[in-house]
Design a protein around this motif. Structure first.
Motif, PDB file in Angstrom:
ATOM      1  N   ALA A 523      34.776 -13.658  25.359  1.00  0.00           N
ATOM      2  CA  ALA A 523      35.316 -13.589  26.721  1.00  0.00           C
ATOM      3  C   ALA A 523      34.247 -13.139  27.711  1.00  0.00           C
ATOM      4  CB  ALA A 523      36.506 -12.639  26.765  1.00  0.00           C
ATOM      5  N   ALA A 524      33.458 -12.115  27.302  1.00  0.00           N
ATOM      6  CA  ALA A 524      32.449 -11.575  28.216  1.00  0.00           C
ATOM      7  C   ALA A 524      31.179 -12.415  28.213  1.00  0.00           C
ATOM      8  CB  ALA A 524      32.130 -10.132  27.833  1.00  0.00           C
ATOM      9  N   GLY A 525      31.080 -13.295  27.263  1.00  0.00           N
ATOM     10  CA  GLY A 525      29.883 -14.120  27.160  1.00  0.00           C
ATOM     11  C   GLY A 525      28.664 -13.318  26.748  1.00  0.00           C
ATOM     12  N   LYS A 526      28.875 -12.235  26.000  1.00  0.00           N
ATOM     13  CA  LYS A 526      27.742 -11.407  25.560  1.00  0.00           C
ATOM     14  C   LYS A 526      27.872 -11.145  24.060  1.00  0.00           C
ATOM     15  CE  LYS A 526      27.056  -9.161  29.992  1.00  0.00           C
ATOM     16  NZ  LYS A 526      27.829  -8.322  30.882  1.00  0.00           N
ATOM     17  N   ASP A 527      26.889 -11.646  23.320  1.00  0.00           N
ATOM     18  CA  ASP A 527      26.981 -11.563  21.856  1.00  0.00           C
ATOM     19  C   ASP A 527      26.679 -10.183  21.300  1.00  0.00           C
ATOM     20  OD1 ASP A 527      27.451 -14.200  22.000  1.00  0.00           O
ATOM     21  OD2 ASP A 527      25.369 -14.809  21.543  1.00  0.00           O
ATOM     22  N   ASP A 528      26.017  -9.371  22.119  1.00  0.00           N
ATOM     23  CA  ASP A 528      25.576  -8.091  21.552  1.00  0.00           C
ATOM     24  C   ASP A 528      26.386  -6.902  22.064  1.00  0.00           C
ATOM     25  OD1 ASP A 528      24.733  -8.417  24.094  1.00  0.00           O
ATOM     26  OD2 ASP A 528      22.665  -7.723  23.759  1.00  0.00           O
ATOM     27  N   LEU A 529      27.551  -7.173  22.637  1.00  0.00           N
ATOM     28  CA  LEU A 529      28.367  -6.063  23.144  1.00  0.00           C
ATOM     29  C   LEU A 529      28.810  -5.127  22.022  1.00  0.00           C
ATOM     30  CD1 LEU A 529      30.991  -7.291  25.763  1.00  0.00           C
ATOM     31  CD2 LEU A 529      29.168  -5.615  26.065  1.00  0.00           C
ATOM     32  N   THR A 530      28.747  -3.841  22.309  1.00  0.00           N
ATOM     33  CA  THR A 530      29.291  -2.879  21.357  1.00  0.00           C
ATOM     34  C   THR A 530      30.783  -2.748  21.651  1.00  0.00           C
ATOM     35  OG1 THR A 530      27.239  -1.683  21.687  1.00  0.00           O
ATOM     36  CG2 THR A 530      28.968  -0.558  20.428  1.00  0.00           C
ATOM     37  N   VAL A 531      31.583  -2.981  20.664  1.00  0.00           N
ATOM     38  CA  VAL A 531      33.026  -2.882  20.869  1.00  0.00           C
ATOM     39  C   VAL A 531      33.596  -1.836  19.914  1.00  0.00           C
ATOM     40  CG1 VAL A 531      35.205  -4.156  20.917  1.00  0.00           C
ATOM     41  CG2 VAL A 531      33.070  -5.325  21.490  1.00  0.00           C
ATOM     42  N   GLU A 532      34.388  -0.947  20.450  1.00  0.00           N
ATOM     43  CA  GLU A 532      35.007   0.089  19.607  1.00  0.00           C
ATOM     44  C   GLU A 532      36.516   0.025  19.759  1.00  0.00           C
ATOM     45  OE1 GLU A 532      32.932   4.203  19.651  1.00  0.00           O
ATOM     46  OE2 GLU A 532      32.323   3.136  21.475  1.00  0.00           O
ATOM     47  N   LEU A 533      37.189   0.377  18.686  1.00  0.00           N
ATOM     48  CA  LEU A 533      38.641   0.398  18.715  1.00  0.00           C
ATOM     49  C   LEU A 533      39.044   1.859  18.644  1.00  0.00           C
ATOM     50  CD1 LEU A 533      40.729  -1.851  18.781  1.00  0.00           C
ATOM     51  CD2 LEU A 533      40.732  -1.826  16.280  1.00  0.00           C
ATOM     52  N   LYS A 534      39.785   2.351  19.673  1.00  0.00           N
ATOM     53  CA  LYS A 534      40.132   3.779  19.696  1.00  0.00           C
ATOM     54  C   LYS A 534      41.562   3.956  20.174  1.00  0.00           C
ATOM     55  CE  LYS A 534      36.162   6.396  19.397  1.00  0.00           C
ATOM     56  NZ  LYS A 534      34.962   6.605  20.195  1.00  0.00           N
ATOM     57  N   PRO A 535      42.265   4.947  19.623  1.00  0.00           N
ATOM     58  CA  PRO A 535      43.606   5.216  20.146  1.00  0.00           C
ATOM     59  C   PRO A 535      43.503   6.110  21.378  1.00  0.00           C
ATOM     60  CG  PRO A 535      43.169   6.596  18.227  1.00  0.00           C
ATOM     61  CD  PRO A 535      41.907   5.849  18.501  1.00  0.00           C
ATOM     62  N   LEU A 536      43.727   5.556  22.573  1.00  0.00           N
ATOM     63  CA  LEU A 536      43.658   6.368  23.791  1.00  0.00           C
ATOM     64  C   LEU A 536      45.010   7.008  24.090  1.00  0.00           C
ATOM     65  CD1 LEU A 536      41.559   4.120  26.223  1.00  0.00           C
ATOM     66  CD2 LEU A 536      40.768   5.832  24.581  1.00  0.00           C
ATOM     67  N   ALA A 537      44.944   8.169  24.699  1.00  0.00           N
ATOM     68  CA  ALA A 537      46.175   8.894  25.002  1.00  0.00           C
ATOM     69  C   ALA A 537      47.065   8.083  25.934  1.00  0.00           C
ATOM     70  CB  ALA A 537      45.834  10.238  25.636  1.00  0.00           C
ATOM     71  N   ASN A 538      46.440   7.405  26.871  1.00  0.00           N
ATOM     72  CA  ASN A 538      47.208   6.622  27.831  1.00  0.00           C
ATOM     73  C   ASN A 538      47.390   5.188  27.316  1.00  0.00           C
ATOM     74  OD1 ASN A 538      48.053   5.104  30.062  1.00  0.00           O
ATOM     75  ND2 ASN A 538      47.031   6.500  31.492  1.00  0.00           N
ATOM     76  N   GLU A 539      48.644   4.846  26.947  1.00  0.00           N
ATOM     77  CA  GLU A 539      48.914   3.540  26.317  1.00  0.00           C
ATOM     78  C   GLU A 539      48.703   2.373  27.267  1.00  0.00           C
ATOM     79  OE1 GLU A 539      52.841   3.290  24.715  1.00  0.00           O
ATOM     80  OE2 GLU A 539      52.677   5.295  23.844  1.00  0.00           O
ATOM     81  N   SER A 540      48.796   2.637  28.580  1.00  0.00           N
ATOM     82  CA  SER A 540      48.797   1.525  29.525  1.00  0.00           C
ATOM     83  C   SER A 540      47.408   0.935  29.776  1.00  0.00           C
ATOM     84  CB  SER A 540      49.426   1.968  30.843  1.00  0.00           C
ATOM     85  OG  SER A 540      48.591   2.921  31.443  1.00  0.00           O
ATOM     86  N   PHE A 603      38.616  -7.680  30.670  1.00  0.00           N
ATOM     87  CA  PHE A 603      37.225  -7.237  30.799  1.00  0.00           C
ATOM     88  C   PHE A 603      36.822  -7.129  32.277  1.00  0.00           C
ATOM     89  CE2 PHE A 603      32.653  -7.897  30.996  1.00  0.00           C
ATOM     90  CZ  PHE A 603      32.208  -6.999  30.034  1.00  0.00           C
ATOM     91  N   ASP A 604      37.159  -8.163  33.043  1.00  0.00           N
ATOM     92  CA  ASP A 604      36.825  -8.131  34.469  1.00  0.00           C
ATOM     93  C   ASP A 604      37.560  -7.017  35.205  1.00  0.00           C
ATOM     94  OD1 ASP A 604      35.043 -10.131  34.206  1.00  0.00           O
ATOM     95  OD2 ASP A 604      36.111 -11.611  35.446  1.00  0.00           O
ATOM     96  N   LEU A 605      38.799  -6.772  34.796  1.00  0.00           N
ATOM     97  CA  LEU A 605      39.554  -5.679  35.428  1.00  0.00           C
ATOM     98  C   LEU A 605      38.852  -4.340  35.194  1.00  0.00           C
ATOM     99  CD1 LEU A 605      43.276  -6.646  34.729  1.00  0.00           C
ATOM    100  CD2 LEU A 605      42.244  -6.209  36.976  1.00  0.00           C
ATOM    101  N   ALA A 606      38.370  -4.150  33.995  1.00  0.00           N
ATOM    102  CA  ALA A 606      37.664  -2.901  33.686  1.00  0.00           C
ATOM    103  C   ALA A 606      36.371  -2.821  34.496  1.00  0.00           C
ATOM    104  CB  ALA A 606      37.373  -2.830  32.192  1.00  0.00           C
ATOM    105  N   GLU A 607      35.715  -3.952  34.584  1.00  0.00           N
ATOM    106  CA  GLU A 607      34.474  -4.014  35.353  1.00  0.00           C
ATOM    107  C   GLU A 607      34.744  -3.702  36.831  1.00  0.00           C
ATOM    108  OE1 GLU A 607      31.227  -4.554  34.240  1.00  0.00           O
ATOM    109  OE2 GLU A 607      30.780  -6.668  34.688  1.00  0.00           O
ATOM    110  N   LEU A 608      35.829  -4.291  37.311  1.00  0.00           N
ATOM    111  CA  LEU A 608      36.209  -4.096  38.711  1.00  0.00           C
ATOM    112  C   LEU A 608      36.422  -2.634  39.070  1.00  0.00           C
ATOM    113  CD1 LEU A 608      38.894  -6.585  40.074  1.00  0.00           C
ATOM    114  CD2 LEU A 608      36.902  -5.706  41.267  1.00  0.00           C
TER     115      LEU A 608
END
Ligand code: ADP
Ligand code: MG
Length: 635
Positions: A523-540, A603-608
């Motif tokens: 989606a981001a068009g970047k092959d080397d992105l570090t992606v982590e999966l974490k349980p955040l306190a805020n579900e939204s 991704f764009d929303l987070a970037e925004l």
């Protein structure tokens, strides 16, 4: 007396060209030198006979028609012997040793050469502007005879009897053609106001207007002075006494207990041409172990992000020496506005004096201590007032803390952090309020409006976010981490750089990390992105971008110092919230066009929420949003 002719000294030939060359930029200093000599002469008379010196003054006459500038005082005057010693020997040797000192540094330390002119070199500086100089003087001593000394170049002179009938000295400068500006009464006034405005003897500026039938018409108190006179009148048309251009008893020289707030403010407005009142001030008044008087003002910050530009005027015995001398005034104090008078500071200073003298260092330390004492005192006894000033004074304090170890030591417990909710907390207070949820860390925002979404993640959890949004804060945060307390592990993280305190220990489903990572990368068009999966306190929140604090700071500093070419690529990682319903859905779904589209949107929303999107990115974002809206409308 019998007329004498002579040469000032065998070396004199060498010195005049040097004087002219070295002092080229600060020629106007000769006015200070001559007026301060007149002032000294009257002060000496005061010590001999106080009554006799009453009403004594200096008159500066601008006589354009005759091309003359005259300095007339009714001080002690000089006998023939005194002229020989004080002018032919003393004045000359003073000038000579001063120049020798500076000549040594020619070509080196360019930035220091600028101060030479400020210090002047006594009587001989008149030869920078005059092609003929005469002294007419009559000593106060009984039986003294008036003497006239004359020189065209400062190298050879004649001496003989003078017609001067009254006690005192007249210095007449025949101004050379190239220096005609010194025959302009406004120019002379400007110089007098700069250098002589606090001298201890009244100084009058008189313009010789015209010559009528061989009778000179003297106009005293031209310009401002004349206006002030008419304002002073209370109806009656009584002629007022002319006003001196100087304030012989400046406020700083008075005892602090005799000064009112209004007087302090007025002095500030007058001396610094300010319209706005200062926040507060410190009145320095020391007699021992050195003489130091002065007032330091804390100005209001003018523009939020602008630099602060102060001005510290240095005086010696009420004679102006120079602005912002970094050898005497600790650099960070130059952000303040103030006057400092060191009575023992010689007018003719050499560089080695400034650099090596313990006296200068002690003065500097003392001033630093006084400023810290005032601030810490206010913090302890008037915390609310201190907090009220903090937004204006914090750049100054932070700069001082980073620059001066001694200042930092004194101020370390009085540094405040303003939270997004408007509270002011010390570091210890922050730790004790937030330490449990956020150990060894402080979260800050550099832009409360832009980073609002990220700020809320913390404030919702009851964690204080502090505002560090000034240029200086970039350096300050690093200073706090590395220099203030090197042992401590305490860190400062911007709201988009901290995650630990946002994770939750609530149950979260195991999701297919590899699948999600591939999806984000596509989606981001970047092959080397570090992606982590974490349980955040805020579900939204489905997706967050966490930027590496150190890399970001490094790049910000690069921008501040204009060295962006060394910037490192922004280092950030994508955090997917395993407690988010959207993320869970995307993990379950087979990868298809729609899941890529949705992930791209997240991704764009987070970037925004971190920065404005680039034009192309924005167009794409809007197009995708329309697609999603259309789809939703069909449901
Ligand atoms: P300084 O003021 O540092 O002694 P200057 O070169 O300015 O050096 O002056 C040299 C000396 O000339 C003074 O110390 C003083 O004795 C004498 N002098 C200069 N101007 C006057 C004056 N207007 N009245 C009396 N003495 C003066
Ligand atoms: Mg002098």
């Amino acid at each position: 007396m019998n007329p004498i002719q002579g040469n000032v000294s065998i070396d004199a030939q060498n010195i005049m060209p040097i004087i002219k060359k070295w002092l080229y930029s600060d020629k106007d200093i000769f006015i200070r030198e001559v007026v301060s000599n007149g002032c000294d002469a009257i002060t000496k008379l005061r010590m001999v006979d106080y009554k006799l010196a009453e009403g004594c003054a200096i008159h500066v006459e601008v006589d354009k028609a005759a091309k003359e500038l005259r300095f007339i005082d009714d001080g002690v005057g000089m006998t023939e012997e005194e002229v020989k010693t004080n002018i032919n020997q003393v004045a000359f040797s003073g000038a000579k040793s001063f120049l020798e000192e500076y000549a040594k540094s020619e070509g080196k330390d360019d930035d220091q050469n600028g101060i030479i002119g400020h210090f002047g070199l006594g009587f001989y500086s008149v030869f920078m502007v005059a092609d003929k100089v005469s002294i007419d003087t009559l000593s106060f001593r009984e039986g003294a005879e008036a003497v006239r000394w004359e020189s065209e170049d400062g190298m050879s002179f004649t001496m003989g009897p003078s017609e001067r009938a009254e006690r005192g000295t007249t210095i007449t400068l025949h101004i050379s053609d190239a220096e005609e500006e010194f025959l302009d009464v406004w120019r002379v006034r400007e110089v007098l106001e700069r250098y002589c405005s606090f001298m201890a003897v009244p100084i009058y500026l008189d313009e010789i207007k015209e010559v009528k039938q061989e009778e000179e018409v003297k106009v005293t108190g031209e310009g401002e002075g004349a206006q002030a006179e008419s304002e002073d009148q209370d109806g009656k048309a009584e002629p007022e006494a002319p006003k001196p251009i100087n304030d012989t008893k400046p406020l700083y020289a008075k005892a602090p207990q005799d000064c009112t707030d209004e007087e302090y403010k007025e002095f500030y407005r007058k001396v610094f041409h300010e319209y706005e009142d200062p926040l507060f001030w410190i009145h320095l008044n020391v007699d021992y172990p050195f003489k130091l008087k002065g007032i330091l003002y804390f100005p209001k910050l003018k523009e939020k992000f602008g630099g602060i530009e102060g001005q510290i005027k240095l005086y010696s015995g009420q004679v102006f020496v120079a602005d912002n001398i970094k050898e005497v005034i600790p650099e960070f104090l130059m952000l303040l506005k103030g006057v400092i008078d060191c009575a023992d500071f010689p007018l003719n200073v050499s560089r080695s004096f400034l650099q090596n003298d313990g006296y200068v260092r002690r003065i500097s330390n003392h001033i630093t201590k006084k400023v810290a004492d005032k601030l810490t005192g206010m913090f302890k006894t008037e915390r609310e007032t201190y907090e009220g000033f903090w937004p204006d004074i914090h750049p100054f304090i932070k700069y001082g803390v980073m620059r001066e170890e001694k200042f930092a030591e004194r101020m370390k417990d009085c540094l405040l952090f303003k939270t997004t909710e408007g509270k002011f907390l010390t570091l210890d207070e922050y730790k004790s309020r937030n330490g449990e949820k956020l150990p060894d860390k402080m979260v800050y925002t550099s832009d409360p409006a832009r980073q609002d979404a990220a700020i809320r993640l913390f404030t919702e959890r009851g964690i204080d976010v502090v505002v560090l949004d000034q240029l200086i804060d970039v350096n300050f945060v690093s200073y706090m981490e590395y220099s203030a307390d090197p042992e401590s592990k305490f860190k400062y993280c911007r709201v988009d750089a901290e995650l630990d305190s946002l994770t939750s220990d609530a149950e979260a489903p195991e999701l297919d990390g590899d699948k999600l990572t591939a999806l984000v990368r596509e989606a981001a068009g970047k092959d080397d992105l570090t992606v982590e999966l974490k349980p955040l306190a805020n579900e939204s929140i489905p997706l967050m971008l966490i930027e590496d604090e150190q890399t970001r700071r490094f790049n910000e500093m690069g921008r501040i110092y204009g060295r962006s070419e060394f910037n490192m690529p922004a280092k950030y990682s994508v955090v997917l919230n395993s407690r988010s319903k959207t993320v869970q859905k995307l993990a379950e779904r087979e990868k298809d066009e729609r899941s890529v589209l949705l992930m791209h949107q997240l991704f764009d929303l987070a970037e925004l929420s971190r920065q404005p999107l680039e034009a192309e990115q924005m167009t794409e974002f809007i197009r995708r949003s329309m697609e999603i809206v259309e789809f939703a409308a069909q449901m």
